[in-house]
Write a protein that holds these residues in place. Structure first.
Motif, mmCIF file in Angstrom:
data_model
loop_
_atom_site.group_PDB
_atom_site.id
_atom_site.type_symbol
_atom_site.label_atom_id
_atom_site.label_comp_id
_atom_site.label_asym_id
_atom_site.label_seq_id
_atom_site.Cartn_x
_atom_site.Cartn_y
_atom_site.Cartn_z
ATOM 1 N N LEU A 108 -10.049 -5.805 -13.469
ATOM 2 C CA LEU A 108 -9.320 -7.058 -11.990
ATOM 3 C C LEU A 108 -7.799 -6.502 -12.598
ATOM 4 O O LEU A 108 -7.027 -6.529 -14.314
ATOM 5 C CB LEU A 108 -9.854 -8.433 -12.308
ATOM 6 N N ASP A 109 -7.325 -6.108 -11.474
ATOM 7 C CA ASP A 109 -5.797 -5.684 -11.898
ATOM 8 C C ASP A 109 -4.926 -6.143 -11.261
ATOM 9 O O ASP A 109 -4.928 -5.548 -9.571
ATOM 10 C CB ASP A 109 -5.191 -4.615 -11.790
ATOM 11 N N ILE A 110 -4.118 -7.305 -10.314
ATOM 12 C CA ILE A 110 -2.926 -8.468 -9.836
ATOM 13 C C ILE A 110 -1.492 -7.465 -9.858
ATOM 14 O O ILE A 110 -1.022 -8.270 -9.402
ATOM 15 C CB ILE A 110 -3.571 -9.521 -9.644
ATOM 16 N N GLY A 111 -1.701 -6.315 -10.805
ATOM 17 C CA GLY A 111 0.216 -6.341 -11.827
ATOM 18 C C GLY A 111 1.141 -7.049 -12.427
ATOM 19 O O GLY A 111 0.159 -8.185 -12.690
ATOM 20 N N GLU A 112 1.694 -6.113 -13.320
ATOM 21 C CA GLU A 112 2.214 -7.401 -14.230
ATOM 22 C C GLU A 112 2.679 -8.132 -13.616
ATOM 23 O O GLU A 112 3.440 -8.932 -14.011
ATOM 24 C CB GLU A 112 3.046 -6.256 -14.408
ATOM 25 N N ASN A 113 3.831 -8.590 -12.088
ATOM 26 C CA ASN A 113 4.706 -9.207 -11.803
ATOM 27 C C ASN A 113 4.319 -10.492 -11.566
ATOM 28 O O ASN A 113 3.685 -9.948 -9.976
ATOM 29 C CB ASN A 113 5.715 -7.960 -11.378
ATOM 30 N N THR A 114 3.710 -11.241 -11.614
ATOM 31 C CA THR A 114 3.260 -12.463 -11.356
ATOM 32 C C THR A 114 4.233 -14.035 -11.278
ATOM 33 O O THR A 114 3.714 -15.021 -11.739
ATOM 34 C CB THR A 114 1.876 -12.718 -12.112
ATOM 35 N N ASP A 115 5.204 -13.434 -11.618
ATOM 36 C CA ASP A 115 6.480 -14.949 -11.468
ATOM 37 C C ASP A 115 6.290 -16.107 -10.445
ATOM 38 O O ASP A 115 6.791 -16.835 -10.506
ATOM 39 C CB ASP A 115 7.811 -14.371 -11.718
ATOM 40 N N HIS A 116 5.686 -15.610 -9.225
ATOM 41 C CA HIS A 116 5.745 -16.565 -7.851
ATOM 42 C C HIS A 116 4.300 -17.441 -7.999
ATOM 43 O O HIS A 116 4.538 -18.036 -7.414
ATOM 44 C CB HIS A 116 6.303 -16.014 -7.095
ATOM 45 N N LEU A 117 3.477 -17.088 -9.002
ATOM 46 C CA LEU A 117 1.915 -17.702 -8.903
ATOM 47 C C LEU A 117 2.423 -19.074 -8.296
ATOM 48 O O LEU A 117 3.212 -20.052 -9.754
ATOM 49 C CB LEU A 117 1.245 -17.266 -9.459
ATOM 50 N N GLU A 118 1.986 -19.236 -7.750
ATOM 51 C CA GLU A 118 2.315 -21.444 -7.825
ATOM 52 C C GLU A 118 0.552 -21.445 -8.301
ATOM 53 O O GLU A 118 0.250 -23.340 -8.315
ATOM 54 C CB GLU A 118 2.563 -21.948 -6.570
ATOM 55 N N VAL A 119 -0.460 -21.290 -7.568
ATOM 56 C CA VAL A 119 -2.236 -21.606 -7.374
ATOM 57 C C VAL A 119 -2.432 -20.430 -8.080
ATOM 58 O O VAL A 119 -3.050 -19.530 -7.709
ATOM 59 C CB VAL A 119 -2.313 -22.042 -6.111
ATOM 60 N N VAL A 120 -3.881 -20.904 -8.633
ATOM 61 C CA VAL A 120 -4.594 -20.065 -9.550
ATOM 62 C C VAL A 120 -6.142 -21.177 -9.639
ATOM 63 O O VAL A 120 -5.603 -22.242 -10.034
ATOM 64 C CB VAL A 120 -3.893 -19.249 -11.231
ATOM 65 N N ASP A 159 -16.472 -2.457 -9.339
ATOM 66 C CA ASP A 159 -15.969 -2.439 -10.058
ATOM 67 C C ASP A 159 -14.778 -2.311 -11.150
ATOM 68 O O ASP A 159 -14.009 -2.806 -12.297
ATOM 69 C CB ASP A 159 -16.697 -0.767 -10.389
ATOM 70 N N LEU A 160 -13.663 -1.950 -9.466
ATOM 71 C CA LEU A 160 -12.069 -1.866 -9.794
ATOM 72 C C LEU A 160 -11.861 -2.595 -8.699
ATOM 73 O O LEU A 160 -11.797 -2.684 -7.551
ATOM 74 C CB LEU A 160 -11.510 -1.287 -9.874
ATOM 75 N N PHE A 161 -11.043 -4.255 -8.511
ATOM 76 C CA PHE A 161 -9.745 -4.720 -7.410
ATOM 77 C C PHE A 161 -8.556 -3.975 -8.368
ATOM 78 O O PHE A 161 -8.820 -5.225 -9.130
ATOM 79 C CB PHE A 161 -10.282 -5.581 -7.159
ATOM 80 N N GLU A 162 -7.167 -3.325 -7.690
ATOM 81 C CA GLU A 162 -6.289 -3.557 -7.846
ATOM 82 C C GLU A 162 -5.700 -4.153 -6.786
ATOM 83 O O GLU A 162 -5.978 -3.419 -5.536
ATOM 84 C CB GLU A 162 -6.462 -2.051 -8.581
ATOM 85 N N LEU A 163 -4.644 -4.684 -6.736
ATOM 86 C CA LEU A 163 -3.843 -4.948 -5.768
ATOM 87 C C LEU A 163 -2.042 -4.276 -6.344
ATOM 88 O O LEU A 163 -1.862 -4.374 -7.688
ATOM 89 C CB LEU A 163 -3.534 -6.606 -6.411
ATOM 90 N N ILE A 164 -1.892 -4.010 -5.381
ATOM 91 C CA ILE A 164 -0.193 -3.187 -5.537
ATOM 92 C C ILE A 164 1.108 -3.351 -5.084
ATOM 93 O O ILE A 164 0.423 -3.725 -3.510
ATOM 94 C CB ILE A 164 -0.587 -1.708 -5.580
ATOM 95 N N GLY A 165 1.885 -3.678 -5.841
ATOM 96 C CA GLY A 165 2.834 -5.036 -5.017
ATOM 97 C C GLY A 165 3.630 -5.384 -6.153
ATOM 98 O O GLY A 165 4.379 -4.390 -6.920
ATOM 99 N N LYS A 166 4.841 -6.507 -4.924
ATOM 100 C CA LYS A 166 6.024 -6.394 -5.768
ATOM 101 C C LYS A 166 6.395 -7.108 -5.875
ATOM 102 O O LYS A 166 7.181 -7.978 -6.414
ATOM 103 C CB LYS A 166 7.109 -6.258 -4.381
ATOM 104 N N GLY A 167 4.885 -7.992 -5.966
ATOM 105 C CA GLY A 167 4.896 -9.396 -7.267
ATOM 106 C C GLY A 167 5.232 -10.754 -6.108
ATOM 107 O O GLY A 167 6.272 -11.838 -6.254
ATOM 108 N N THR A 168 5.258 -10.350 -5.200
ATOM 109 C CA THR A 168 5.590 -11.362 -4.550
ATOM 110 C C THR A 168 3.934 -13.237 -3.888
ATOM 111 O O THR A 168 4.059 -13.958 -3.844
ATOM 112 C CB THR A 168 4.871 -11.386 -2.762
ATOM 113 N N LEU A 169 3.110 -12.465 -4.442
ATOM 114 C CA LEU A 169 1.674 -13.321 -4.843
ATOM 115 C C LEU A 169 1.976 -14.732 -4.879
ATOM 116 O O LEU A 169 2.535 -14.963 -6.524
ATOM 117 C CB LEU A 169 0.270 -12.918 -6.076
#
Length: 417
Positions: free
Chosen positions: A254-266, A231-241
């Motif tokens: 699905l919540d991977i956080g607002e800070n996704t500035d470092h994403l290189e691969v989706v 039902d829920l997957f939540e990632l709490i982090g500092k945007g290092t993904l």
């Protein structure tokens, strides 16, 4: 070979792969036996490597004798199939004898009674632990502490959500976590699994029987979710993904956080997607280099991936892979705009059911990629084809031939199922 130091011979024996080969090779001469005894650092036992007519008792004796002839073993792998059920005593003896020097342990052994690996190997120097088909209960973080462990893999194990959380807390240096097909023991049917680690960098989660997963990991770089229904997957982090992969997942929220500035691969496949919401999650990923949306189903029938949005939002994109159903009236919407995909070098496009729109889509996407080097076409061909399907395929083939003549600098590759 006669002039080789015993240390070098020990290193050679450690790279043979299977314990059976080590046993055979160490019988060569006295020097090789000495190298096996004093300088062997890796042993791998697998029930498939030995004759099928060996009894469980014979295997116990063979493994015990081989292990007890070594000194300073660093890597031990014991993988036994379900046919063999060992006595606990010899297995405990193997682990007690090697635990002070072991750095890596891969363990899949059924015993009667169950052997508590955490009790035996806790407070030692293990850096990698891989447990398969084990029942893990009553984790005590203060006693069963793994101060050096960097990689933990649990496959086909039985463990409660609380014990898993406590086990993760007992690994203060852990960087990689694999949770594959776990039986989560719960007191109620509506369960939440909460995990927290300040050092975790990579997690792979597959087929975990819980309703909600909350992961707190400030330094997480790679997240791979596979074959999950939650039902829920939540990632709490500092945007290092940096790497996000979702494969065959059903998740309501699905919540991977607002800070996704470092994403290189989706990389998303076999997933029902609400495109505006998903795009909002990754829209700030200006460093994105690879985007894969494969076999996705849109929650709203009027949704489609907008190439203009991709071009504007992900200027560093180099590898783009798209495969979804092309519906009437939406093709032009998907190709609208004029912003080029300047840095895309590899383009993968695919179909599940080929339609007359596919060729137009391919042409429109290629025109958007002025620096394209490679085009890969994926398709599924049914065994029984109607005349209409054959005609569509023939038209598409002619279209691709024309396309290859126009874009001679582009390498074209076909992969059909």
């Amino acid at each position: 070979m006669e002039n080789l130091p015993v240390e070098v011979i020990g290193n050679i024996l450690s790279h043979l792969g299977t314990a059976r080969n080590v046993v055979v090779a160490s019988a060569t001469c006295r020097k090789w036996r000495e190298a096996c005894r004093k300088h062997l650092h890796t042993l791998c036992f697998n029930s498939d490597d030995w004759p099928r007519d060996l009894t469980t008792r014979q295997l116990e004796i063979l493994i015990t004798q081989t292990i007890f002839q070594t000194m300073g073993l660093q890597c031990l792998s014991v993988q036994m199939d379900s046919v063999h059920e060992f006595s606990a005593a010899p297995v405990i003896a193997w682990l007690m004898y090697t635990r002070e020097t072991l750095r890596s342990l891969s363990y899949n052994v059924r015993t009667t009674p169950n052997v508590n690996i955490l009790d035996i190997c806790g407070r030692q120097k293990l850096e990698m632990l891989d447990l398969d088909h084990n029942a893990i209960t009553g984790v005590e973080p203060s006693y069963q502490r793994f101060t050096c462990l960097k990689s933990l893999s649990l496959r086909h194990d039985s463990i409660s959500a609380l014990d898993l959380s406590l086990l993760l807390a007992a690994c203060p240096k852990i960087e990689s976590l694999t949770l594959d097909t776990l039986e989560i023991v719960m007191s109620d049917s509506h369960s939440t699994m909460e995990l927290s680690s300040q050092t975790l960098k990579r997690i792979y989660a597959k087929s975990i029987g819980v309703d909600k997963i909350v992961l707190e990991a400030d330094n997480l770089e790679s997240l791979h979710l596979s074959a999950l229904t939650v039902d829920l997957f939540e990632l709490i982090g500092k945007g290092t993904l940096k790497h996000l992969k979702i494969d065959d997942v059903s998740v309501t929220h699905l919540d991977i956080g607002e800070n996704t500035d470092h994403l290189e691969v989706v990389d998303v496949s076999n997933f029902t997607i609400v495109w505006p919401k998903f795009y909002h999650m990754i829209s700030r990923s200006s460093k994105l280099r690879r985007l894969r949306l494969w076999g996705v189903v849109f929650d709203d029938e009027d949704e489609i991936v907008d190439s203009e949005t991709i071009a504007v939002s992900f200027p560093q994109l180099r590898h783009l892979s798209l495969s979804y159903e092309l519906r009437d009236g939406l093709l032009n919407h998907g190709l609208q705009g004029s912003s080029p995909l300047e840095n895309v070098l590899i383009l993968e496009l695919g179909w599940t059911v080929i339609s007359e729109h596919f060729g137009q889509w391919v042409f429109g996407m290629i025109e958007r990629c002025p620096n394209l080097k490679k085009l890969i076409i994926h398709g599924i061909l049914s065994e029984a084809k109607t005349r209409e399907e054959c005609q569509t395929l023939a038209t598409f083939t002619s279209f691709i031939v024309h396309l290859m003549r126009k874009y001679v600098h582009v390498e074209v590759q076909f992969e059909y199922e």
